[in-house]
Write a protein that holds these residues in place. Sequence first.
Motif, PDB file in Angstrom:
ATOM      1  N   SER A 203       0.834  -1.207   0.000  1.00 52.99           N
ATOM      2  CA  SER A 203       0.000   0.000   0.000  1.00 52.99           C
ATOM      3  C   SER A 203       0.863   1.249   0.000  1.00 52.99           C
ATOM      4  N   ARG A 204       1.948   1.232   0.796  1.00 52.53           N
ATOM      5  CA  ARG A 204       2.833   2.396   0.858  1.00 52.53           C
ATOM      6  C   ARG A 204       3.525   2.633  -0.482  1.00 52.53           C
ATOM      7  N   ILE A 205       4.014   1.539  -1.090  1.00 54.80           N
ATOM      8  CA  ILE A 205       4.690   1.665  -2.387  1.00 54.80           C
ATOM      9  C   ILE A 205       3.711   2.153  -3.457  1.00 54.80           C
ATOM     10  N   SER A 206       2.494   1.586  -3.436  1.00 52.65           N
ATOM     11  CA  SER A 206       1.481   2.001  -4.411  1.00 52.65           C
ATOM     12  C   SER A 206       1.118   3.474  -4.218  1.00 52.65           C
ATOM     13  N   GLY A 207       1.024   3.903  -2.955  1.00 54.16           N
ATOM     14  CA  GLY A 207       0.717   5.305  -2.665  1.00 54.16           C
ATOM     15  C   GLY A 207       1.823   6.236  -3.146  1.00 54.16           C
ATOM     16  N   GLU A 208       3.086   5.820  -2.973  1.00 56.51           N
ATOM     17  CA  GLU A 208       4.214   6.631  -3.443  1.00 56.51           C
ATOM     18  C   GLU A 208       4.230   6.720  -4.961  1.00 56.51           C
ATOM     19  N   ASN A 209       3.893   5.620  -5.626  1.00 58.03           N
ATOM     20  CA  ASN A 209       3.810   5.642  -7.093  1.00 58.03           C
ATOM     21  C   ASN A 209       2.735   6.608  -7.567  1.00 58.03           C
ATOM     22  N   TYR A 210       1.628   6.657  -6.801  1.00 61.28           N
ATOM     23  CA  TYR A 210       0.546   7.582  -7.160  1.00 61.28           C
ATOM     24  C   TYR A 210       1.022   9.030  -7.048  1.00 61.28           C
ATOM     25  N   LYS A 211       1.788   9.308  -5.975  1.00 63.38           N
ATOM     26  CA  LYS A 211       2.270  10.677  -5.780  1.00 63.38           C
ATOM     27  C   LYS A 211       3.276  11.081  -6.859  1.00 63.38           C
ATOM     28  N   VAL A 212       4.143  10.115  -7.253  1.00 62.41           N
ATOM     29  CA  VAL A 212       5.210  10.426  -8.208  1.00 62.41           C
ATOM     30  C   VAL A 212       4.717  10.383  -9.650  1.00 62.41           C
ATOM     31  N   HIS A 213       3.992   9.297  -9.980  1.00 60.90           N
ATOM     32  CA  HIS A 213       3.619   9.069 -11.375  1.00 60.90           C
ATOM     33  C   HIS A 213       2.136   9.355 -11.668  1.00 60.90           C
ATOM     34  N   GLY A 214       1.375   9.655 -10.641  1.00 58.49           N
ATOM     35  CA  GLY A 214      -0.042   9.902 -10.851  1.00 58.49           C
ATOM     36  C   GLY A 214      -0.826   8.651 -11.178  1.00 58.49           C
ATOM     37  N   ASP A 215      -0.318   7.483 -10.730  1.00 58.51           N
ATOM     38  CA  ASP A 215      -0.994   6.204 -10.995  1.00 58.51           C
ATOM     39  C   ASP A 215      -2.166   6.058 -10.031  1.00 58.51           C
ATOM     40  N   ALA A 216      -3.386   5.994 -10.562  1.00 62.47           N
ATOM     41  CA  ALA A 216      -4.586   5.935  -9.718  1.00 62.47           C
ATOM     42  C   ALA A 216      -4.999   4.512  -9.370  1.00 62.47           C
TER      43      ALA A 216
END
Length: 278
Positions: A203-216
């Motif tokens: 969840s943390r990694i996915s959340g960081e990817n969302y912040k960096v790459h805008g992956d929803a």
Amino acid sequence: IQNYARSIADCLVTLICLYSQLTTGHRVALSTIGYVGCSISIFCLAITLVTFAVLSSVSTIRNQRYHIHANLSFAILVAEILLLISARFDPGTLPCKIMAVLLHFFFLSAFAWMLVEGLHLYSMVVKVFGSEGSKHFYYYGIGWGSPLLICVVSMTSALDSYGEVDNCWLSLKNGAIWAFVAPALFVIVVNIGILISVTRIISRISGENYKVHGDANAVKLTAKAVAVLLPILGISWIFGVLAVNTHSLAFLYIFAIFNSLQGFFVFLFHCLLNSEVS
């Protein structure tokens, strides 16, 4: 944690007793679900093992993760085949007693390899430790050695508790069933802890990817990861706990469906939908 473990242990024992107290109609329905689910799982696990064997022979998948998957699949496959065969024998006979011993060993082995799945996942995601070779040795010791040791001790102390009453399984009357419930309880508690730790990291990694790459797709990726892990960690036993705590037949049926189809879900997530395999 100690109180939580004790409550799950009580639930596992109660769950086994609960089945014997059901009406004939519900017992027939649950048995039918079990037979159909086990038959599907046996077919799927056989395909899974053949697929892993073929791909391993051509050096496509030779990492330790797939060896663990293969051992878990084999243990579940043999256990479910024996479970279907055991229904043909009458309690109190020598074949039934032999079948009870074999069922005890292979179901314990299935849980032991679920524990290995959890420990290996923990070593890859949460805390890296040991070399591949050293872990390989310990994994096989846990997966096949510990169930053998438990069965030998159980047979030595209470051989007359195998396949004597109602079915080809351990007796509920003299506490022999704890030779299965206690190890299963240990595996479930450990794997729940591992699942929670791994889910937090994903969840943390996915959340960081969302912040960096805008992956929803962060929530979707986390949900998919949990779905993939559930069949190999044995967490579906939680439905059995819910069935006892709520006295709900619905949860009992869900428990029967998910556990009898465990082999199907292993095939689905770790073979059919696995990009490394397909």
